[in-house]
Design a protein around this motif. Structure first.
Motif, PDB file in Angstrom:
ATOM      1  N   GLU B  96       0.827  -1.206   0.000  1.00  0.00           N
ATOM      2  CA  GLU B  96       0.000   0.000   0.000  1.00  0.00           C
ATOM      3  C   GLU B  96       0.867   1.264   0.000  1.00  0.00           C
ATOM      4  OE1 GLU B  96      -1.866   1.181   3.721  1.00  0.00           O
ATOM      5  OE2 GLU B  96      -3.746   1.431   2.657  1.00  0.00           O
ATOM      6  N   LEU B  97       1.886   1.286   0.858  1.00  0.00           N
ATOM      7  CA  LEU B  97       2.761   2.451   0.950  1.00  0.00           C
ATOM      8  C   LEU B  97       3.422   2.759  -0.391  1.00  0.00           C
ATOM      9  CD1 LEU B  97       4.331   4.573   2.653  1.00  0.00           C
ATOM     10  CD2 LEU B  97       6.031   2.783   3.094  1.00  0.00           C
ATOM     11  N   ILE B  98       3.927   1.709  -1.048  1.00  0.00           N
ATOM     12  CA  ILE B  98       4.646   1.934  -2.305  1.00  0.00           C
ATOM     13  C   ILE B  98       3.687   2.316  -3.419  1.00  0.00           C
ATOM     14  CG2 ILE B  98       6.035   0.830  -4.084  1.00  0.00           C
ATOM     15  CD1 ILE B  98       7.405  -0.795  -1.879  1.00  0.00           C
ATOM     16  N   MET B  99       2.578   1.596  -3.538  1.00  0.00           N
ATOM     17  CA  MET B  99       1.650   1.915  -4.625  1.00  0.00           C
ATOM     18  C   MET B  99       1.097   3.326  -4.483  1.00  0.00           C
ATOM     19  SD  MET B  99      -0.527  -1.546  -5.389  1.00  0.00           S
ATOM     20  CE  MET B  99       0.269  -2.976  -6.158  1.00  0.00           C
ATOM     21  N   GLU B 100       0.714   3.707  -3.274  1.00  0.00           N
ATOM     22  CA  GLU B 100       0.164   5.052  -3.083  1.00  0.00           C
ATOM     23  C   GLU B 100       1.234   6.114  -3.364  1.00  0.00           C
ATOM     24  OE1 GLU B 100      -1.631   5.315   0.793  1.00  0.00           O
ATOM     25  OE2 GLU B 100      -3.585   4.782  -0.075  1.00  0.00           O
ATOM     26  N   SER B 101       2.455   5.857  -2.893  1.00  0.00           N
ATOM     27  CA  SER B 101       3.519   6.847  -3.101  1.00  0.00           C
ATOM     28  C   SER B 101       3.838   7.019  -4.577  1.00  0.00           C
ATOM     29  CB  SER B 101       4.787   6.416  -2.360  1.00  0.00           C
ATOM     30  OG  SER B 101       4.559   6.327  -0.976  1.00  0.00           O
ATOM     31  N   TRP B 109       3.721   7.419 -14.767  1.00  0.00           N
ATOM     32  CA  TRP B 109       4.227   6.041 -14.842  1.00  0.00           C
ATOM     33  C   TRP B 109       3.336   5.034 -14.100  1.00  0.00           C
ATOM     34  CZ3 TRP B 109       9.844   7.814 -13.351  1.00  0.00           C
ATOM     35  CH2 TRP B 109      10.504   8.278 -14.497  1.00  0.00           C
ATOM     36  N   PHE B 110       2.747   5.484 -12.968  1.00  0.00           N
ATOM     37  CA  PHE B 110       2.013   4.536 -12.119  1.00  0.00           C
ATOM     38  C   PHE B 110       0.613   5.062 -11.808  1.00  0.00           C
ATOM     39  CE2 PHE B 110       6.544   4.470 -11.042  1.00  0.00           C
ATOM     40  CZ  PHE B 110       6.864   3.140 -11.268  1.00  0.00           C
ATOM     41  N   SER B 111      -0.355   4.149 -11.782  1.00  0.00           N
ATOM     42  CA  SER B 111      -1.718   4.528 -11.388  1.00  0.00           C
ATOM     43  C   SER B 111      -2.269   3.500 -10.410  1.00  0.00           C
ATOM     44  CB  SER B 111      -2.649   4.572 -12.604  1.00  0.00           C
ATOM     45  OG  SER B 111      -2.153   5.469 -13.561  1.00  0.00           O
ATOM     46  N   LEU B 112      -3.035   3.996  -9.458  1.00  0.00           N
ATOM     47  CA  LEU B 112      -3.706   3.108  -8.517  1.00  0.00           C
ATOM     48  C   LEU B 112      -5.153   3.566  -8.382  1.00  0.00           C
ATOM     49  CD1 LEU B 112      -3.578   0.808  -6.404  1.00  0.00           C
ATOM     50  CD2 LEU B 112      -3.033   2.564  -4.686  1.00  0.00           C
ATOM     51  N   HIS B 113      -6.067   2.653  -8.676  1.00  0.00           N
ATOM     52  CA  HIS B 113      -7.493   2.947  -8.502  1.00  0.00           C
ATOM     53  C   HIS B 113      -8.029   2.026  -7.424  1.00  0.00           C
ATOM     54  CE1 HIS B 113      -7.194   5.215 -12.240  1.00  0.00           C
ATOM     55  NE2 HIS B 113      -6.564   4.171 -12.761  1.00  0.00           N
ATOM     56  N   ARG B 114      -8.657   2.613  -6.400  1.00  0.00           N
ATOM     57  CA  ARG B 114      -9.163   1.813  -5.282  1.00  0.00           C
ATOM     58  C   ARG B 114     -10.683   1.931  -5.223  1.00  0.00           C
ATOM     59  NH1 ARG B 114      -5.127   3.080  -0.270  1.00  0.00           N
ATOM     60  NH2 ARG B 114      -6.812   1.984   0.777  1.00  0.00           N
ATOM     61  N   ASP B 115     -11.333   0.789  -5.156  1.00  0.00           N
ATOM     62  CA  ASP B 115     -12.777   0.758  -4.944  1.00  0.00           C
ATOM     63  C   ASP B 115     -13.001  -0.232  -3.806  1.00  0.00           C
ATOM     64  OD1 ASP B 115     -15.495   0.678  -4.988  1.00  0.00           O
ATOM     65  OD2 ASP B 115     -15.660  -0.360  -6.926  1.00  0.00           O
ATOM     66  N   GLY B 116     -13.010   0.296  -2.595  1.00  0.00           N
ATOM     67  CA  GLY B 116     -13.029  -0.599  -1.438  1.00  0.00           C
ATOM     68  C   GLY B 116     -11.764  -1.437  -1.444  1.00  0.00           C
ATOM     69  N   ASN B 117     -11.913  -2.740  -1.367  1.00  0.00           N
ATOM     70  CA  ASN B 117     -10.755  -3.623  -1.404  1.00  0.00           C
ATOM     71  C   ASN B 117     -10.391  -4.064  -2.823  1.00  0.00           C
ATOM     72  OD1 ASN B 117     -10.115  -3.563   1.277  1.00  0.00           O
ATOM     73  ND2 ASN B 117     -11.257  -5.428   1.797  1.00  0.00           N
ATOM     74  N   ILE B 122      -1.553  -0.009 -12.162  1.00  0.00           N
ATOM     75  CA  ILE B 122      -0.923   0.050 -13.482  1.00  0.00           C
ATOM     76  C   ILE B 122       0.509   0.555 -13.333  1.00  0.00           C
ATOM     77  CG2 ILE B 122      -1.001   1.053 -15.803  1.00  0.00           C
ATOM     78  CD1 ILE B 122      -4.041   1.412 -15.374  1.00  0.00           C
ATOM     79  N   ASN B 123       1.443  -0.224 -13.833  1.00  0.00           N
ATOM     80  CA  ASN B 123       2.862   0.126 -13.836  1.00  0.00           C
ATOM     81  C   ASN B 123       3.298   0.180 -15.299  1.00  0.00           C
ATOM     82  OD1 ASN B 123       5.676  -0.050 -13.943  1.00  0.00           O
ATOM     83  ND2 ASN B 123       5.819  -1.280 -12.079  1.00  0.00           N
ATOM     84  N   ARG B 124       3.336   1.394 -15.852  1.00  0.00           N
ATOM     85  CA  ARG B 124       3.583   1.513 -17.293  1.00  0.00           C
ATOM     86  C   ARG B 124       5.010   1.153 -17.672  1.00  0.00           C
ATOM     87  NH1 ARG B 124       0.360   5.487 -15.612  1.00  0.00           N
ATOM     88  NH2 ARG B 124      -1.813   5.242 -16.214  1.00  0.00           N
ATOM     89  N   PRO B 125       6.039   1.589 -16.908  1.00  0.00           N
ATOM     90  CA  PRO B 125       7.409   1.235 -17.332  1.00  0.00           C
ATOM     91  C   PRO B 125       7.622  -0.282 -17.435  1.00  0.00           C
ATOM     92  CG  PRO B 125       7.480   2.967 -15.682  1.00  0.00           C
ATOM     93  CD  PRO B 125       6.047   2.513 -15.766  1.00  0.00           C
TER      94      PRO B 125
END
Lengths: 202, 346
Positions: B96-101, B109-117, B122-125
């Motif tokens: 969680e810490l790394i994805m959010e950061s 480069w990076f996207s995180l979509h959260r819908d509850g759990n 997405i890690n484009r590189p």
């Protein structure tokens, strides 16, 4: 038998005490080689424990065998095993069947004590649940950091890994989880330049 | 591979290179002209734009190639990534810490979509897209710590806290300065630091442990460590020591500038919210001596540090046999002028 005086060592190496018979519902002793002496001392000082004592004994790799003295104690259960590996299924069963209040004691070589503690931890007991007393041989149980094989009863430094054949020097760094010291290739930077072995661990 | 990232190797033909920009932002670890152990912690707060401190987890031009090297190390030796069974929760905290950061700091480069759990990462590189259920390891291809650290530069260890101690009980370790996770996993703070010379007696580990036990969530800290490595080899593991050890013996005055690298670890420490564990990323940066001496202050200071370091430390750090060779290379760049305090170039 004389108790072992250890040189001050780095903090990963355990320090050992003296077995003190404790209040408990059952008493499991595991010893190898000269560790028999520690078991005899403990049970001689607290003979009432014998009726609830289970002793598992492995003669020492250096030939020391005190089976007779232990049998003469008259404990409730005595078992002589040819090796720790052979004793492990029994030890695992006893630990799994243990009730609250069982006391655990290990005595003898560092490798034996660490393996007993690891078995106890695998059964859900804390490391501190095992009382330990070092007796006899300083031979080491060493894991080769390269091939991961463990060589038992290492007395020479450097020594040849019994699995991959590399010549390893023996560090004082000790893993309780692996119950072993660490062995590292001594001629990694200069292949073939191997100093003469000395008997560091008698 | 996109233009943002180098296509390079950390083994074999060693095509690893630092661009001019990477040299300029290199985290030179010596704030003064001499070196001795210290706890040297400071808050891990955002630093200047472009610096390695700008973001929580620095992603640089070596990212994609480093992750490829990690995958190779793990294929060769899966024991480099281990997690004791009770550490999975800490693994989720770290994920969680790394994805959010990264999604916050590098949205291109990076996207995180959260819908509850239900999470969508997405890690484009690295061309990864993953939908998974947070806290359900069966929805990831591997455990959460392994999953996210296969996509993040630097080694990682996770420390459980109990009995007023820290226990190293999970880790992803493929870019290490000669220590074995497989051997050290399960150890207490002082146990796994046991082989370090001098520092125990100086009380370094007493103070560091006391400090870390009180580390607060949301207030990460950082420090530097360093060593020397011949060739830009990330995997200087004890496991493979017989393979890389001989490289120390083949440097010459002609090749030392190109082959000798200063290896800097940017270590950060983060309290994790659910597990109360501490995450310890150890990010490795490598710079060749020939690149390092392009900054005059660094060249002067590097010479003075190597010249004056106690032999015991040079031995522990593994460069005593090449110390003279290194000094011969560095000495001409040291004109004896004073250097200014701090890390930055003059």
């Amino acid at each position: 038998m004389t108790k072992t005086e250890f040189e001050p060592a780095i903090p990963s190496r355990p320090v050992y005490g003296v077995l003190h018979p404790a209040v408990g519902s059952a008493h499991l002793f595991v010893a190898d080689g000269e560790g028999a002496g520690a078991v005899c001392d403990a049970l001689t000082s607290a003979p009432a424990l014998k009726a609830a004592a289970h002793v598992i004994y492995i003669p020492g790799a250096n030939g020391s065998d005190h089976t007779g003295a232990l049998q003469a104690l008259g404990v409730a259960q005595f078992h002589r095993a040819p090796s720790f590996a052979a004793a492990l299924p029994r030890l695992t069963k006893v630990l799994a069947d243990a009730h609250m209040g069982m006391q655990i004691y290990a005595a003898g070589t560092e490798g034996l004590m660490a393996q007993v503690a690891a078995a106890a931890q695998a059964a859900g007991l804390p490391y501190e649940a095992v009382q330990m007393e070092h007796r006899g041989s300083l031979a080491r149980r060493v894991q080769c950091v390269h091939c991961k094989g463990v060589t038992e009863n290492v007395t020479l430094d450097p020594f040849q890994c019994s699995h991959c054949g590399l010549t390893l020097f023996v560090r004082d760094h000790f893993s309780r989880r692996l119950a072993a010291f660490q062995g590292v290739c001594i001629d990694a930077e200069d292949p073939g330049q191997i100093p003469a072995s000395v008997e560091r661990f008698k | 591979m996109s233009l943002d990232f180098n296509d390079e190797t950390f083994r074999g033909d060693f095509t690893y290179r630092n661009s001019a920009r990477a040299i300029k932002r290199f985290p030179f670890p010596f704030p003064e002209d001499s070196y001795m152990y210290s706890v040297n912690m400071e808050p891990h707060v955002p630093g200047p734009v472009g610096s390695v401190f700008e973001h929580m987890f620095d992603v640089d031009e070596h990212y994609v190639s480093e992750m490829r090297d990690r995958a190779q190390v793990l294929a060769d030796d899966p024991l480099r990534c281990q997690s004791l069974p009770h550490m999975e929760l800490a693994g989720w905290d770290l994920l969680e810490l790394i994805m959010e950061s990264k999604a916050r700091d590098y949205p291109h480069w990076f996207s995180l979509h959260r819908d509850g759990n239900q999470w969508h990462w997405i890690n484009r590189p690295l061309q990864i897209e993953q939908r998974f259920t947070f806290m359900d390891a069966s929805t990831l291809p591997c455990g959460p710590m392994e999953y996210i650290t296969r996509q993040t530069q630097g080694d990682f260890t996770l420390q459980d806290q109990r009995d007023d101690d820290l226990w190293i009980e999970a880790g992803m370790v493929t870019t290490q300065a000669d220590w074995s996770l497989d051997f050290d996993i399960g150890m207490s703070f002082k146990q796994w630091h046991a082989p370090v010379p001098l520092a125990h007696q100086a009380g370094i580990f007493d103070r560091a442990l006391k400090f870390l036990l009180k580390l607060q969530h949301g207030a990460p800290v950082r420090r530097f460590n360093w060593t020397m490595t011949v060739d830009p080899l990330l995997d200087t593991s004890p496991e493979n020591y017989p393979k890389w050890g001989p490289s120390k013996t083949t440097m010459t005055p002609e090749t030392v500038g190109r082959r000798q690298h200063l290896r800097v670890e940017l270590q950060t420490l983060h309290r994790l919210p659910r597990s109360n564990a501490i995450a310890f990323p150890i990010r490795c940066y490598l710079i060749s001596f020939q690149d390092l001496v392009t900054v005059p202050k660094w060249a002067r200071r590097m010479h003075r540090v190597v010249r004056d370091i106690p032999d015991e430390l040079a031995t522990y750090k593994g460069f005593i046999r090449n110390k003279a060779l290194m000094l011969d290379y560095l000495a001409p760049f040291d004109d004896g002028l004073p250097t200014s305090p701090g890390f930055a170039p003059e």
